[in-house]
Design a protein around this motif. Structure first.
Motif, mmCIF file in Angstrom:
data_model
loop_
_atom_site.group_PDB
_atom_site.id
_atom_site.type_symbol
_atom_site.label_atom_id
_atom_site.label_comp_id
_atom_site.label_asym_id
_atom_site.label_seq_id
_atom_site.Cartn_x
_atom_site.Cartn_y
_atom_site.Cartn_z
ATOM 1 N N UNK A 456 0.848 -1.189 0.000
ATOM 2 C CA UNK A 456 0.000 0.000 0.000
ATOM 3 C C UNK A 456 0.887 1.243 0.000
ATOM 4 N N UNK A 457 0.544 2.221 -0.844
ATOM 5 C CA UNK A 457 1.310 3.464 -0.919
ATOM 6 C C UNK A 457 1.255 4.208 0.410
ATOM 7 N N UNK A 458 2.310 4.959 0.680
ATOM 8 C CA UNK A 458 2.440 5.634 1.979
ATOM 9 C C UNK A 458 1.358 6.680 2.199
ATOM 10 N N UNK A 459 0.800 7.225 1.114
ATOM 11 C CA UNK A 459 -0.205 8.281 1.269
ATOM 12 C C UNK A 459 -1.626 7.733 1.371
ATOM 13 N N UNK A 460 -1.787 6.413 1.493
ATOM 14 C CA UNK A 460 -3.117 5.809 1.612
ATOM 15 C C UNK A 460 -3.325 5.267 3.022
ATOM 16 N N UNK A 461 -4.588 5.081 3.384
ATOM 17 C CA UNK A 461 -4.948 4.583 4.715
ATOM 18 C C UNK A 461 -5.613 3.230 4.595
ATOM 19 N N UNK A 462 -5.100 2.265 5.344
ATOM 20 C CA UNK A 462 -5.687 0.924 5.373
ATOM 21 C C UNK A 462 -6.696 0.863 6.515
ATOM 22 N N UNK A 463 -7.940 0.536 6.190
ATOM 23 C CA UNK A 463 -8.999 0.520 7.200
ATOM 24 C C UNK A 463 -9.246 -0.857 7.785
ATOM 25 N N UNK A 464 -8.757 -1.890 7.129
ATOM 26 C CA UNK A 464 -8.948 -3.243 7.636
ATOM 27 C C UNK A 464 -7.926 -4.169 7.011
ATOM 28 N N UNK A 465 -7.571 -5.236 7.735
ATOM 29 C CA UNK A 465 -6.628 -6.232 7.234
ATOM 30 C C UNK A 465 -7.213 -7.626 7.434
ATOM 31 N N UNK A 466 -6.637 -8.577 6.749
ATOM 32 C CA UNK A 466 -7.183 -9.931 6.677
ATOM 33 C C UNK A 466 -6.826 -10.763 7.900
ATOM 34 N N UNK A 467 -7.789 -11.534 8.364
ATOM 35 C CA UNK A 467 -7.579 -12.551 9.393
ATOM 36 C C UNK A 467 -7.913 -13.898 8.754
ATOM 37 N N UNK A 492 -8.242 3.610 1.457
ATOM 38 C CA UNK A 492 -8.820 4.879 1.025
ATOM 39 C C UNK A 492 -7.719 5.922 0.895
ATOM 40 N N UNK A 493 -8.000 6.929 0.098
ATOM 41 C CA UNK A 493 -7.032 8.007 -0.084
ATOM 42 C C UNK A 493 -7.472 8.942 -1.196
ATOM 43 N N UNK A 494 -6.556 9.729 -1.673
ATOM 44 C CA UNK A 494 -6.844 10.695 -2.731
ATOM 45 C C UNK A 494 -5.957 10.412 -3.944
ATOM 46 N N UNK A 501 -11.786 4.826 -2.892
ATOM 47 C CA UNK A 501 -11.896 3.701 -1.962
ATOM 48 C C UNK A 501 -11.713 2.441 -2.791
ATOM 49 N N UNK A 502 -10.600 1.747 -2.541
ATOM 50 C CA UNK A 502 -10.354 0.482 -3.218
ATOM 51 C C UNK A 502 -10.556 -0.637 -2.204
ATOM 52 N N UNK A 503 -11.501 -1.546 -2.502
ATOM 53 C CA UNK A 503 -11.879 -2.597 -1.563
ATOM 54 C C UNK A 503 -11.603 -3.962 -2.192
ATOM 55 N N UNK A 504 -10.376 -4.493 -2.022
ATOM 56 C CA UNK A 504 -10.133 -5.848 -2.527
ATOM 57 C C UNK A 504 -10.972 -6.899 -1.823
#
Length: 631
Positions: A456-467, A492-494, A501-504
């Motif tokens: 993930x690029x440094x300027x983006x925010x990760x809202x959730x990770x995989x379990x 999410x980011x700009x 919002x990219x949701x894999x």
């Protein structure tokens, strides 16, 4: 007036007299269907015999055209190996016909494209036959509203809609949960393709469900809601009566009330929708080249899930064909790409420019990972917009089987919530993103899908990770074996002046297959973040609705159809559940200054006030539907 021509299975006598007409399996045997045998689309029947039937139909009576039923031949679940198909495909593709099991091979994709082109030419040939025999007559084939059915029948609806003067459609595969809401989005998609041409929805007044009883009346509530949902999606109503009109005379009146209402209010209703500012994209190319035989899960389910979330949030939206992505993305603020796996360079360029210029993008799954031939790229074509890079090999095409896995929300709150607690819990600083609103009491959300490593690029925010998956039984084994990973589920980011919002994590697919409350809340939060407060229509109250907002002159027309208690069952609807009160507010376009809200179904006016450029009124009671004129 249209005459109807139905293509029926060939009889034994037909096959004996015209052996080239019949479709054949890989052993050379005729392919049996229903009560006879399938006609091959290349064997001569659809050239000579079909043309004769069309000509006969337009010359024996003063009709304006012919409606063709069952016109497109075998679907893609069967391969015809007759001599005409073998020689025709070899000439077109320089290869032998694929085996039925070769669905993942490139040769199967060529066979699908060859068949789609043939169906379009058949449509044109029938149209030419009608116009030669009767200069003003046209031929129109009946098309299913369900998009995966269109693909399975090799119907290139975008090409057909561009040429036909109108479309006739039927709501196939109707006995399922969610059918009325889905019909609205099916209509919006067809309306986008037809560009103002009439689209007529044929609704049978006889019983059609898991089994069809063609001489018995349909349930009145089922018929009414199908017609009203079709109207909301932009489909003009027509009814299909049984052939035997005397067997059950209820079939003659089951649709009368709603058809009369539609006729009385035709001048106030039926125009183009007011700008919705939200576009949801359907990609038939992705369904064919990425989804293939699993298109229902890989392509249709993500679309259905996102469309359902939009309807649940009462958010007016347009449904675009993928072709719109290459033609500029003006007139919208939010673009939604639900697992649009196959994208051309021109389409990705248009999306990149849209976001860079200030648009909002929601993209899910493997959107843009595949090129127009169906081959996987090394990374997403939109990876710079998404702000991620795939680590290692691209993810394999997979149907995302339901698994007992989860996502962990960021930042983690577990250690700061009331107990009980366990070792290793965290209380990370910072507030959660608005997309995670309502989940403060949990760090885990149920997922049920598949994720893959991505940087993930440094300027983006990760809202959730995989379990990763862990046992769901017995009770003493229900705990994560791996508590945390860095595999992102939502980023999410700009990008430029826009937001992304990219949701894999395929929550849209999961919601389309097995809707659960947490997924609905997450998707509605995502849509609220994307749209902001200035949505054109807001309805607040305990109801499940579908809506259509039209601009008519200097006023607005709002149609609300109540699906509460009806769209969550597969069985025929007896009646809907009345709802109310509902608080409704509508953004007024420039130049619109309504003085009143008139309820045409209830036959009265509702008190209305103005609040910051919005017209606000209350519906104290909504039974089946209401048409509100703001003028």
């Amino acid at each position: 007036m249209l005459a109807s021509v139905t293509v029926k299975p060939l009889t034994r006598e037909d096959v004996a007299a015209n052996p080239a007409w019949v479709a054949r399996d890989d052993k050379g045997e005729p392919i049996a269907v229903d009560t006879g045998y399938a006609a091959c689309v290349n064997g001569g029947f659809f050239e000579a015999a079909m043309a004769d039937r069309v000509i006969q139909a337009v010359t024996q009576a003063p009709v304006d055209g012919v409606l063709g039923v069952g016109w497109s031949g075998l679907g893609w679940d069967k391969v015809c190996y007759c001599a005409a198909c073998q020689s025709g495909f070899r000439a077109a593709a320089s290869a032998d016909l694929p085996l039925a099991k070769d669905r993942d091979a490139a040769i199967f994709d060529q066979w699908v494209a060859w068949n789609r082109a043939r169906r379009t030419e058949m449509w044109r040939a029938n149209d030419r036959a009608a116009s030669r025999a009767n200069g003003s007559a046209r031929w129109i084939g009946l098309i299913p509203t369900v998009r995966t059915e269109q693909i399975a029948r090799f119907q290139d609806v975008a090409a057909l809609a561009a040429e036909a003067p109108m479309l006739f459609v039927e709501n196939a595969n109707t006995p399922r949960v969610g059918r009325f809401g889905e019909l609205v989005d099916d209509g919006l998609y067809l309306a986008d393709l037809a560009r103002g041409k009439p689209i007529i929805l044929l609704t049978p007044t006889y019983h059609r469900g898991v089994r069809t009883f063609a001489a018995a009346s349909a349930a009145p509530g089922e018929v009414r809601l199908a017609i009203l949902a079709g109207l909301t999606g932009g489909l003009a109503p027509a009814i299909e009566l049984p052939a035997n009109l005397t067997s059950d005379v209820r079939t003659l009146s089951v649709a009368t009330p709603v058809m009369n209402w539609a006729a009385r209010n035709g001048e106030r209703w039926g125009g183009p929708p007011a700008p919705a500012r939200i576009a949801l994209v359907w990609s038939p190319t992705s369904a064919m080249l990425y989804g293939r035989e699993r298109g229902q899960r890989l392509s249709e389910a993500p679309f259905r899930g996102m469309a359902k979330a939009l309807r649940d949030a009462n958010l007016p939206h347009e449904v675009w064909d993928e072709s719109r992505l290459s033609a500029g993305l003006g007139g919208i603020d939010v673009l939604i790409l639900p697992e649009v796996a196959v994208m051309s360079d021109a389409q990705t360029k248009a999306v990149r420019e849209f976001v860079g210029s200030g648009g909002v993008l929601i993209a899910t799954g493997v959107t843009s990972l595949y090129d127009v031939t169906g081959r996987a790229r090394g990374d997403y074509a939109l990876q710079d917009v998404f702000g991620v890079n795939i680590q290692g090999a691209p993810p394999a095409r997979q149907a995302s089987p339901a698994r007992h896995d989860y996502v962990r929300l960021k930042p983690e709150y577990a250690a700061r919530t009331p107990g009980p607690h366990k070792a290793g819990e965290r209380a990370e600083p910072g507030a959660r993103h608005p997309i995670l609103r309502g989940f403060d009491a949990t760090d885990l959300l149920p997922f049920g899908g598949i994720l893959w490593p991505q940087a993930v690029a440094a300027d983006r925010t990760v809202l959730m990770t995989y379990v990763p998956p862990f046992p769901s039984t017995p009770i003493d084994e229900v705990y994560p074996r791996v508590e945390r990973t860095d595999v992102p589920g939502l980023v999410v980011g700009t990008f430029g002046r826009g937001r992304v919002a990219y949701m894999p994590a395929d929550f849209d697919r999961r919601y389309g297959i097995d809707p659960i409350t947490d997924h609905r809340i997450l998707l509605e939060n995502l849509l609220a973040w994307a749209t902001g407060p200035a949505v054109p229509l807001r309805v607040v109250g305990p109801a499940k609705l579908v809506t259509r907002l039209e601009q008519r002159g200097d006023g607005l027309v709002l149609h609300l159809v109540n699906l509460t208690g009806a769209d969550n069952q597969a069985g025929a609807v007896r009646q809907t559940t009345p709802v109310g009160p509902l608080q409704v507010s509508v953004v007024l376009p420039p130049g619109t200054n309504p003085a009143s809200a008139t309820l045409l179904v209830a036959g009265r006016r509702a008190p209305m006030r103005m609040e910051g450029g919005r017209a606000v009124f209350e519906l104290d009671h909504l039974a089946e539907h209401e048409l509100v004129v703001l003028a």
